[in-house]
Design a protein around this motif. Structure first.
Motif, PDB file in Angstrom:
ATOM      1  N   ALA A 120      18.937 -17.417  -0.628  1.00  0.00           N
ATOM      2  CA  ALA A 120      18.057 -16.435   0.005  1.00  0.00           C
ATOM      3  C   ALA A 120      17.436 -16.578   1.221  1.00  0.00           C
ATOM      4  O   ALA A 120      17.033 -15.530   1.850  1.00  0.00           O
ATOM      5  CB  ALA A 120      16.979 -16.422  -1.219  1.00  0.00           C
ATOM      6  N   GLU A 121      17.141 -17.734   1.741  1.00  0.00           N
ATOM      7  CA  GLU A 121      16.744 -18.057   3.074  1.00  0.00           C
ATOM      8  C   GLU A 121      17.790 -18.114   4.053  1.00  0.00           C
ATOM      9  O   GLU A 121      17.546 -17.972   5.156  1.00  0.00           O
ATOM     10  CB  GLU A 121      16.126 -19.447   3.073  1.00  0.00           C
ATOM     11  N   ALA A 122      19.123 -17.990   3.897  1.00  0.00           N
ATOM     12  CA  ALA A 122      20.094 -18.065   4.641  1.00  0.00           C
ATOM     13  C   ALA A 122      20.708 -16.759   5.311  1.00  0.00           C
ATOM     14  O   ALA A 122      20.488 -15.971   4.469  1.00  0.00           O
ATOM     15  CB  ALA A 122      21.295 -18.978   4.180  1.00  0.00           C
ATOM     16  N   LYS A 123      21.284 -16.894   6.429  1.00  0.00           N
ATOM     17  CA  LYS A 123      21.764 -15.392   6.914  1.00  0.00           C
ATOM     18  C   LYS A 123      23.024 -15.399   6.063  1.00  0.00           C
ATOM     19  O   LYS A 123      23.594 -16.156   5.926  1.00  0.00           O
ATOM     20  CB  LYS A 123      21.776 -15.473   8.624  1.00  0.00           C
ATOM     21  N   PRO A 124      23.400 -13.986   5.715  1.00  0.00           N
ATOM     22  CA  PRO A 124      24.901 -13.725   5.056  1.00  0.00           C
ATOM     23  C   PRO A 124      25.911 -14.562   5.985  1.00  0.00           C
ATOM     24  O   PRO A 124      25.722 -14.603   6.823  1.00  0.00           O
ATOM     25  CB  PRO A 124      24.793 -12.296   5.011  1.00  0.00           C
ATOM     26  N   GLY A 125      26.792 -15.301   5.112  1.00  0.00           N
ATOM     27  CA  GLY A 125      27.758 -15.763   5.651  1.00  0.00           C
ATOM     28  C   GLY A 125      27.828 -17.435   6.078  1.00  0.00           C
ATOM     29  O   GLY A 125      28.474 -17.981   6.328  1.00  0.00           O
ATOM     30  N   ASP A 126      26.215 -17.615   6.311  1.00  0.00           N
ATOM     31  CA  ASP A 126      25.866 -19.040   6.746  1.00  0.00           C
ATOM     32  C   ASP A 126      26.433 -19.932   5.626  1.00  0.00           C
ATOM     33  O   ASP A 126      26.406 -19.808   4.278  1.00  0.00           O
ATOM     34  CB  ASP A 126      24.493 -19.095   6.815  1.00  0.00           C
TER      35      ASP A 126
END
Ligand SMILES: [Zn+2]
Length: 561
Positions: A120-126
């Motif tokens: 939820a905290e990460a950017k998509p794809g990270d």
């Protein structure tokens, strides 16, 4: 008036403190304790005296008071138990790290919640990566999460859960990212796990981990080194032996330790083995040695280089056994664990190390792995004897009695840890109850007369030395009761020696540390309970009250006056 008081004070000091007032005063005197000295011939004493970084006397409280001078710090132990500073014979780091922390999870749901929160905290794809210091045996379900379960909480991020030193668990996005599917060839010395219907579960074992490239670890700083030592000093630990991997890139981390040494900032003594795990090419061994700022046995009482750490088999899920794994893990009696480095290549590496006059220690979990190590060590020994040169084996979960005689002939030292305490149910699944119950048979190893050093393999197992002590004393495990009571070590003195004087003999430093004796480094710990008499059930909750390294206080519990 003032002058007369001063004069009186001086006379009183001379009378009361005898020799001390004549210039022999100690810097620290401890009295009224129960001090386990770990000296040959045993012996408990009431106290000791320290000057500079060394013990200068041990004995009765009364005898120690003779060393008290005007500036001496006197520690009234008030009956407390003191041990020589504790050592961890197989320590990588204290755990934690930059990834998601799964060490406190107790169920698959907990684990998925932690991964979901990170997603939820990460950017998509990270990419999402976990720390390695957890094990499925700590989860209620006692199994690894599946790729499909990880997908539910992190479908659009590649997820790699790092578990211990031998396992990755990937979600479907990560499998796609590294192009791993059912057609991917299984690398030699590795495993790509499938479920009953043949689908990939997401688990990659040992050499199969190489299919995945994780971002390089961040540089280890002096501050990181100091953080580690603060944490372990709080458990009475004053020495650690680092078997080929620490945190981050090995040589960069070693530089950070050496920088802390130059700064005079160390409160933990390091015995370091160079990283030879997985090496198949003797030329690579020469490169590693050339790259090292310290050569074998170089260094000082703070940082010393011990030799080279090698590896032949996997860990919990890939130890190389002479009998197949149990149940479904045995794959119809065909799975015997993993040979991570094959004999031909391993033999050449060992020969090169011996030819160079260096010392090897090898990770060997299963009895077939121990055979492989012994074959190579015996061949090396036939060329240049290794007996008396402190060669060793790490872990030795499963061994056969006949192997002990071969090990004895080579004068090998054994490095053991409490993996079973943490991972018992998983090991029972992999190996079956009978074999699991005899894992790491410390009583047999001690009984056969080996020099055995204790440790934890932290962060694979928590570095808490009292967990290991408790487990070796009782053979109890965190979640699955007693395994193999016949291997419980009855002598608490023997267990303490494993992490004090045996360790010092193991590293070739018994002349300078490992016991509380005049002339040795003043490394000691005051413990919260008397380890020789406390009820076993209380041992896992024990802690240090006061830790000294080289005559200097490096940890004090608030409750210690
Ligand atoms: Zn290890």
């Amino acid at each position: 008036m003032r002058q007369r008081i001063t004069a009186f004070g001086t006379i009183a000091l001379l009378c009361a403190f005898g020799r001390a007032a004549l210039g022999q005063a100690a810097d620290v005197v401890a009295v009224n304790g129960k001090v386990f000295t770990a000296r040959d011939g045993g012996g408990l004493v009431e106290g000791f005296a320290v000057r500079g970084d060394k013990f200068i006397a041990v004995g009765t409280s009364e005898a120690m008071r003779a060393h008290v001078g005007a500036t001496t710090k006197v520690i009234d132990l008030a009956g407390r138990f003191v041990t020589p500073g504790l050592a961890d014979g197989h320590f990588h780091n204290e755990g934690g790290g930059p990834g998601i922390d799964l060490s406190a999870t107790r169920s698959i749901a907990d684990l998925l919640a932690a991964v979901g929160a990170a997603a939820a905290e990460a950017k998509p794809g990270d990419l999402i990566v976990s720390n390695s210091d957890w094990h499925e045996a700590q989860l209620r379900e006692q199994r690894l999460p599946l790729a499909t379960e990880l997908d539910r909480v992190a479908a659009s991020h590649p997820v790699v859960l790092v578990r211990g030193g031998h396992d990755y668990i990937l979600n479907s996005a990560a499998l796609r990212h590294w192009k791993i599917d059912k057609a991917t060839p299984v690398p030699d010395g590795g495993a790509i796990t499938r479920d009953a219907s043949g689908e990939l579960t997401g688990e990659l074992v040992d050499n199969a981990k190489r299919l995945v490239t994780l971002p390089p670890p961040k540089a280890v700083t002096v501050a990181d080194v100091l953080t580690t030592q603060r944490k372990v000093n709080a458990f009475g630990i004053t020495s650690v032996r680092i078997p080929g991997s620490y945190k981050g890139e090995f040589f960069q981390a070693l530089d950070a330790i050496l920088a802390a040494r130059r700064d005079g900032a160390l409160s933990l003594r390091y015995h370091i083995y160079l990283p030879g795990s997985g090496v198949r090419d003797p030329a690579r061994i020469r490169e590693i040695i050339a790259k090292s700022p310290l050569k074998q046995d170089e260094g000082d009482a703070w940082v010393r280089l011990g030799g080279i750490k090698l590896l032949v088999d996997g860990g919990f899920e890939g130890g190389h056994m002479s009998e197949p794994f149990a149940g479904e893990y045995g794959k119809g009696g065909t799975f015997f664990g993993l040979t991570v480095v094959p004999p031909k290549e391993y033999n050449a590496v060992v020969k090169t190390i011996n030819d160079l006059g260096w010392r090897a220690t090898t990770h060997a979990v299963g009895d077939a792995a121990i055979d492989q190590v012994l074959d190579a060590y015996e061949a090396a020994d036939a060329e240049h004897p290794i007996a008396g040169r402190r060669w060793a084996i790490e872990h030795l979960f499963v061994s056969r009695p006949a192997q002990l005689a071969r090990m004895k002939k080579l004068d090998l030292m054994l490095s053991v840890q409490d993996h079973l305490y943490l991972a018992a149910p998983a090991l029972k699944n992999y190996l079956g109850a009978a074999r699991a119950s005899q894992i790491t048979p410390v009583k047999s190893y001690l009984g056969a007369g080996f020099l055995v050093a204790g440790g934890t393999d932290s962060p694979v197992v928590p570095f808490n030395p009292f967990f290991a002590f408790y487990h070796f004393l009782t053979r109890d495990t965190i979640t699955d009761g007693v395994y193999g009571a016949n291997e419980a070590v009855m002598s608490r003195e023997d267990l303490l020696r494993m992490v004090t004087i045996n360790y010092a003999k193991f590293t070739g430093e018994a002349d300078v540390k490992g016991s509380i004796e005049p002339g040795k480094l003043a490394d000691f710990a005051v413990l919260s309970e008397d380890l020789l008499t406390v009820a076993p059930a209380k041992i896992p909750d024990m802690r240090a009250m006061l830790t000294y390294v080289g005559g200097r206080e490096v940890f004090r519990d608030g409750a210690m006056k």
